[in-house]
Design a protein around this motif. Structure first.
Motif, mmCIF file in Angstrom:
data_model
loop_
_atom_site.group_PDB
_atom_site.id
_atom_site.type_symbol
_atom_site.label_atom_id
_atom_site.label_comp_id
_atom_site.label_asym_id
_atom_site.label_seq_id
_atom_site.Cartn_x
_atom_site.Cartn_y
_atom_site.Cartn_z
ATOM 1 N N GLY A 89 0.813 -1.208 0.000
ATOM 2 C CA GLY A 89 0.000 0.000 0.000
ATOM 3 C C GLY A 89 0.845 1.256 0.000
ATOM 4 O O GLY A 89 0.499 2.250 -0.646
ATOM 5 N N ARG A 90 1.955 1.214 0.709
ATOM 6 C CA ARG A 90 2.838 2.380 0.758
ATOM 7 C C ARG A 90 3.467 2.658 -0.602
ATOM 8 O O ARG A 90 3.612 3.815 -0.996
ATOM 9 C CB ARG A 90 3.927 2.146 1.807
ATOM 10 C CG ARG A 90 4.832 3.343 2.034
ATOM 11 C CD ARG A 90 5.752 3.104 3.208
ATOM 12 N NE ARG A 90 6.571 4.273 3.490
ATOM 13 C CZ ARG A 90 7.433 4.360 4.494
ATOM 14 N NH1 ARG A 90 7.571 3.336 5.337
ATOM 15 N NH2 ARG A 90 8.128 5.456 4.680
ATOM 16 N N GLN A 91 3.834 1.583 -1.325
ATOM 17 C CA GLN A 91 4.419 1.772 -2.647
ATOM 18 C C GLN A 91 3.393 2.298 -3.643
ATOM 19 O O GLN A 91 3.696 3.184 -4.455
ATOM 20 C CB GLN A 91 5.024 0.455 -3.137
ATOM 21 C CG GLN A 91 6.295 0.059 -2.412
ATOM 22 C CD GLN A 91 6.775 -1.337 -2.786
ATOM 23 O OE1 GLN A 91 5.980 -2.276 -2.856
ATOM 24 N NE2 GLN A 91 8.062 -1.470 -3.026
ATOM 25 N N TRP A 92 2.155 1.780 -3.582
ATOM 26 C CA TRP A 92 1.114 2.281 -4.465
ATOM 27 C C TRP A 92 0.851 3.763 -4.199
ATOM 28 O O TRP A 92 0.680 4.558 -5.140
ATOM 29 C CB TRP A 92 -0.182 1.496 -4.272
ATOM 30 C CG TRP A 92 -0.220 0.151 -4.950
ATOM 31 C CD1 TRP A 92 -0.392 -1.060 -4.354
ATOM 32 C CD2 TRP A 92 -0.103 -0.113 -6.352
ATOM 33 N NE1 TRP A 92 -0.375 -2.071 -5.291
ATOM 34 C CE2 TRP A 92 -0.210 -1.512 -6.533
ATOM 35 C CE3 TRP A 92 0.080 0.697 -7.469
ATOM 36 C CZ2 TRP A 92 -0.135 -2.117 -7.779
ATOM 37 C CZ3 TRP A 92 0.154 0.094 -8.723
ATOM 38 C CH2 TRP A 92 0.041 -1.292 -8.868
ATOM 39 N N SER A 93 0.824 4.145 -2.932
ATOM 40 C CA SER A 93 0.591 5.556 -2.606
ATOM 41 C C SER A 93 1.750 6.424 -3.078
ATOM 42 O O SER A 93 1.546 7.571 -3.481
ATOM 43 C CB SER A 93 0.382 5.722 -1.098
ATOM 44 O OG SER A 93 1.538 5.336 -0.364
ATOM 45 N N GLY A 94 2.973 5.854 -3.050
ATOM 46 C CA GLY A 94 4.125 6.583 -3.566
ATOM 47 C C GLY A 94 4.010 6.826 -5.065
ATOM 48 O O GLY A 94 4.288 7.930 -5.553
ATOM 49 N N ALA A 96 1.236 6.957 -6.757
ATOM 50 C CA ALA A 96 0.133 7.895 -6.968
ATOM 51 C C ALA A 96 0.566 9.328 -6.683
ATOM 52 O O ALA A 96 0.282 10.246 -7.465
ATOM 53 C CB ALA A 96 -1.050 7.509 -6.084
ATOM 54 N N LEU A 97 1.267 9.536 -5.564
ATOM 55 C CA LEU A 97 1.711 10.883 -5.217
ATOM 56 C C LEU A 97 2.691 11.414 -6.250
ATOM 57 O O LEU A 97 2.614 12.582 -6.659
ATOM 58 C CB LEU A 97 2.351 10.884 -3.825
ATOM 59 C CG LEU A 97 2.870 12.240 -3.327
ATOM 60 C CD1 LEU A 97 1.750 13.262 -3.293
ATOM 61 C CD2 LEU A 97 3.503 12.085 -1.940
ATOM 62 N N GLN A 216 3.597 6.180 -12.576
ATOM 63 C CA GLN A 216 3.356 7.591 -12.284
ATOM 64 C C GLN A 216 2.788 8.314 -13.504
ATOM 65 O O GLN A 216 1.952 9.210 -13.367
ATOM 66 C CB GLN A 216 4.631 8.264 -11.752
ATOM 67 C CG GLN A 216 5.732 8.519 -12.762
ATOM 68 C CD GLN A 216 5.691 9.929 -13.326
ATOM 69 O OE1 GLN A 216 4.743 10.654 -13.101
ATOM 70 N NE2 GLN A 216 6.712 10.297 -14.081
ATOM 71 N N VAL A 219 -0.970 7.188 -13.746
ATOM 72 C CA VAL A 219 -1.790 7.872 -12.740
ATOM 73 C C VAL A 219 -1.930 9.359 -13.076
ATOM 74 O O VAL A 219 -3.037 9.912 -13.074
ATOM 75 C CB VAL A 219 -1.171 7.708 -11.340
ATOM 76 C CG1 VAL A 219 -1.880 8.605 -10.326
ATOM 77 C CG2 VAL A 219 -1.246 6.256 -10.892
ATOM 78 N N THR A 223 -5.375 11.220 -14.409
ATOM 79 C CA THR A 223 -5.961 12.334 -13.656
ATOM 80 C C THR A 223 -6.171 13.544 -14.549
ATOM 81 O O THR A 223 -7.196 14.236 -14.454
ATOM 82 C CB THR A 223 -5.051 12.706 -12.474
ATOM 83 O OG1 THR A 223 -4.822 11.546 -11.667
ATOM 84 C CG2 THR A 223 -5.681 13.795 -11.623
#
Length: 321
Positions: A89-94, A96-97, A216, A219, A223
């Protein structure tokens, strides 16, 4: 040799990515691609019939460029046997950010800014990203401190940015030909890219940079598409010429950002950003060639020289005792 010891040694591929000749050739190739994006984007506005004030259509244009580039990279990574899923989850959020910063936010500012100024000025203004990178690296990396030479380089470079924005004629020396939606947005985009690049270097230490770039871009591009279509934007005049230009920009993004991420992963930030001085050179020359813009005007020529000198001072290696 034990497996634990061998794991600490650089791989042959990583060693090649730190070789000076290899770094030079790859970085120059990226700069050439990025320099070509200035006339390509402005040319795309004309081919797709996007008006200067049509921001939703610009977001759709950018969204397709990056979403397709991300999909192409992920498809290539899958065919190459690279791991493209199963992240924490942390890598996916990275991912995405990074996508929201480096692709969505940066290019919202960049595409709008480029539509409200010339390609030559945009290429010079966007070079301020190098100075932002150097200043950020000073606070983040202990081996990338801001020296006296780097400080002088930043001052010279920003002075060049001031010169390119001077007005025309003798009276123009007393005021700046600068707008927030034009030159201002290009500088903001450069600052966002500088911060996102350092964040991307951190993420790439545990992930393949090509896969990271693919996610990245996907995503960020997705967006941009949601924003553009949600605001009523669309792409008109889809012709073989406009589709070919979009395909080139997809290839440009996929190659340049992936290679740059690889170089950042295996080298110091300030060393790689040293080559950014060629982006305004390529951008200004190609904009003059394809868009008929003036590169010989004294403001453009002087600013280009000052920005290049500034970046050279910022990023040159200190002489060893």
């Amino acid at each position: 040799m034990s497996s634990a010891t061998s794991a600490l040694l650089p791989s042959p591929a990583a060693s090649r990515l730190t070789d000076r000749k290899t770094v030079f050739l790859l970085a120059m190739f990226c700069c050439l691609l990025w320099g070509s994006s200035y006339p390509a984007i402005k040319g795309g506005y004309g081919l797709f019939g996007i008006a200067a004030g049509d921001i939703p259509a610009k977001l759709v244009f950018a969204g397709w460029r990056f979403a397709l580039a991300g999909a192409a990279l992920l498809a290539w990574a899958t065919l190459s046997g690279k791991r493209v899923g199963g992240w924490t989850g942390r890598q996916w959020s990275g991912f995405a950010l990074l996508g929201l910063l480096q692709t969505t936010l940066q290019y919202v500012f960049f595409y709008i800014g480029l539509a409200n100024t010339t390609g030559v000025k945009s290429s010079i203004m966007n070079a301020t990203g190098t100075f932002f990178s150097v200043l950020l690296a000073h606070w983040i990396y202990h081996n990338d401190r801001l020296s006296f030479g780097k400080a002088i380089g930043c001052l010279v470079g920003f002075a060049g940015v001031m010169v390119v924005n001077l007005g025309s004629g003798l009276g123009g020396l007393l005021h700046l030909d600068f707008t927030l939606l034009g030159e201002g947005f290009v500088v903001i985009a450069a600052a966002v890219l500088a911060g996102a690049s350092i964040y991307g270097k951190r993420i790439s230490q545990g992930v393949d940079p090509v896969v990271m770039t693919g996610w990245q871009l996907a995503v960020g591009g997705g967006t941009l598409l949601l924003l553009g279509y949600g605001l009523g934007g669309t792409l008109r005049n889809v012709t073989p010429a406009s589709a070919t230009l979009l395909a080139y920009m997809v290839l440009l993004s996929a190659l340049a950002i992936s290679i740059w991420s690889l170089l950042l992963k295996h080298n110091r930030v300030s060393l790689i950003t040293a080559f950014n001085f060629m982006v305004p050179v390529f951008g200004a020359v190609l904009s003059a060639l394809f868009l008929g813009e003036s590169i010989l005007e004294w403001r453009n020529a002087a600013a280009l020289v000052m920005v290049c000198i500034g970046i050279w001072l910022v990023t040159k290696e200190p002489r060893r005792r």
